[in-house]
Design a protein around this motif. Structure first.
Motif, PDB file in Angstrom:
ATOM      1  N   ALA A 286      -4.034   0.387  -3.544  1.00  0.00           N
ATOM      2  CA  ALA A 286      -3.751   0.991  -2.239  1.00  0.00           C
ATOM      3  C   ALA A 286      -5.013   1.527  -1.588  1.00  0.00           C
ATOM      4  O   ALA A 286      -5.193   1.429  -0.372  1.00  0.00           O
ATOM      5  CB  ALA A 286      -2.727   2.114  -2.397  1.00  0.00           C
TER       6      ALA A 286
ATOM      7  N   TRP B 210       0.940   3.967  -3.034  1.00  0.00           N
ATOM      8  CA  TRP B 210       0.592   5.361  -2.733  1.00  0.00           C
ATOM      9  C   TRP B 210       1.717   6.299  -3.169  1.00  0.00           C
ATOM     10  O   TRP B 210       1.481   7.326  -3.805  1.00  0.00           O
ATOM     11  CB  TRP B 210       0.327   5.517  -1.234  1.00  0.00           C
TER      12      TRP B 210
ATOM     13  N   ALA C  16       0.831  -1.204   0.000  1.00  0.00           N
ATOM     14  CA  ALA C  16       0.000   0.000   0.000  1.00  0.00           C
ATOM     15  C   ALA C  16       0.867   1.256   0.000  1.00  0.00           C
ATOM     16  O   ALA C  16       0.580   2.230  -0.712  1.00  0.00           O
ATOM     17  CB  ALA C  16      -0.929  -0.001   1.215  1.00  0.00           C
TER      18      ALA C  16
ATOM     19  N   SER D 112      -4.675   3.924   3.109  1.00  0.00           N
ATOM     20  CA  SER D 112      -5.890   3.849   2.308  1.00  0.00           C
ATOM     21  C   SER D 112      -6.449   5.250   2.074  1.00  0.00           C
ATOM     22  O   SER D 112      -6.869   5.597   0.969  1.00  0.00           O
ATOM     23  CB  SER D 112      -6.940   2.978   3.013  1.00  0.00           C
TER      24      SER D 112
ATOM     25  N   HIS E  65      -7.923  -1.016   0.296  1.00  0.00           N
ATOM     26  CA  HIS E  65      -7.662  -1.752   1.531  1.00  0.00           C
ATOM     27  C   HIS E  65      -7.968  -0.861   2.726  1.00  0.00           C
ATOM     28  O   HIS E  65      -7.078  -0.278   3.340  1.00  0.00           O
ATOM     29  CB  HIS E  65      -6.204  -2.226   1.580  1.00  0.00           C
TER      30      HIS E  65
ATOM     31  N   GLU F 136      -6.060  -0.700   6.083  1.00  0.00           N
ATOM     32  CA  GLU F 136      -4.828   0.082   6.186  1.00  0.00           C
ATOM     33  C   GLU F 136      -5.234   1.550   6.264  1.00  0.00           C
ATOM     34  O   GLU F 136      -5.139   2.298   5.300  1.00  0.00           O
ATOM     35  CB  GLU F 136      -3.929  -0.169   4.961  1.00  0.00           C
TER      36      GLU F 136
END
Length: 244
Positions: A29, A7, A3, A39, A32, A35
């Motif tokens: 990313a 990102w 992630a 996220s 989820h 996270e």
């Protein structure tokens, strides 16, 4: 870890104006929600990328996911990022109000990157609205902040937008900062230390209007637009050069 990588890749692609690549990078990313931190960041990147490619449906969905995190948080950082994201999908007075809200909220946080990016997208919007003078002020601020942080991709994007308004971005140097007169430097130091114009006038036995006049010259010489930028723009040896 995935992630974070997605990102960061999306942010770089947005900085370079490669919005389709940013959308591809950030898709997973932002999918989820467990996270929480990345996220939300991923959703913010997706809003910007999708809005730039006119993928309104995808941008709106990303904004909805972002708000699920920012609304419960209710911090200036969270709500500032949400306001900027909403502004990217808005028009007219609604967009301007949201951009200004985002700048106001993010100015109260320590995350200078997000503040600089908001000045950038606000300046881009102002240019598209044919408000070139207003756009230049925002884009200059963004360019200076990105340069100070060493973010070359974003700095180049801001410089390109400035060029589109008819102005060339200038690199700030120690020589230009040294052009302050002793009075201007003293007033700049007091303003940087959060004294108001009336307080500065009282301390220096000058009028509020005289303080405003000197500060306007300081801003011009330092190529900045607000007091919040004085800390970064003033030379590090200024304090040693000023009277007690």
């Amino acid at each position: 870890a995935l992630a974070v990588t997605q990102w960061a890749t999306a942010m770089l692609c947005n900085a370079l104006g490669r919005y389709e690549d940013a959308m591809d990078a950030v898709a997973e990313a932002s999918d989820h929600p467990e996270e929480l931190w990345f996220s939300a960041w991923g959703s913010a990147e997706l809003v910007e990328a999708a809005s730039r490619t006119s993928d309104t449906e995808r941008a709106t969905a990303a904004l909805r996911r972002l708000a699920q995190t920012t609304q419960p948080s209710s911090t200036d950082l969270a709500l500032g990022i949400e306001a900027r994201s909403r502004a990217l999908l808005s028009e007219g007075e609604d967009a301007e109000t949201l951009y200004r809200e985002a700048i106001d909220r993010l100015s109260r946080t320590r995350l200078s990157l997000m503040l600089a990016r908001t000045h950038l997208v606000y300046g881009e919007w102002l240019r598209r609205e044919r408000r070139r003078l207003d756009a230049r002020a925002e884009l200059r601020t963004a360019h200076q902040m990105f340069e100070a942080m060493g973010l070359e991709a974003f700095a180049q994007r801001a410089a390109g937008e400035l060029l589109a308004t008819g102005e060339t971005a200038r690199r700030r140097t120690a020589d230009t900062r040294a052009q302050l007169t002793p009075q201007e430097a003293h007033i700049a130091r007091l303003a940087r230390d959060q004294l108001s114009n009336p307080e500065i006038g009282t301390r220096l036995f000058i009028s509020r209007r005289t303080v405003e006049y000197h500060l306007s010259k300081v801003f011009t010489k330092l190529d900045i637009t607000s007091r919040n930028q004085l800390d970064r723009a003033l030379p590090p040896d200024l304090d040693a050069a000023q009277p007690a």
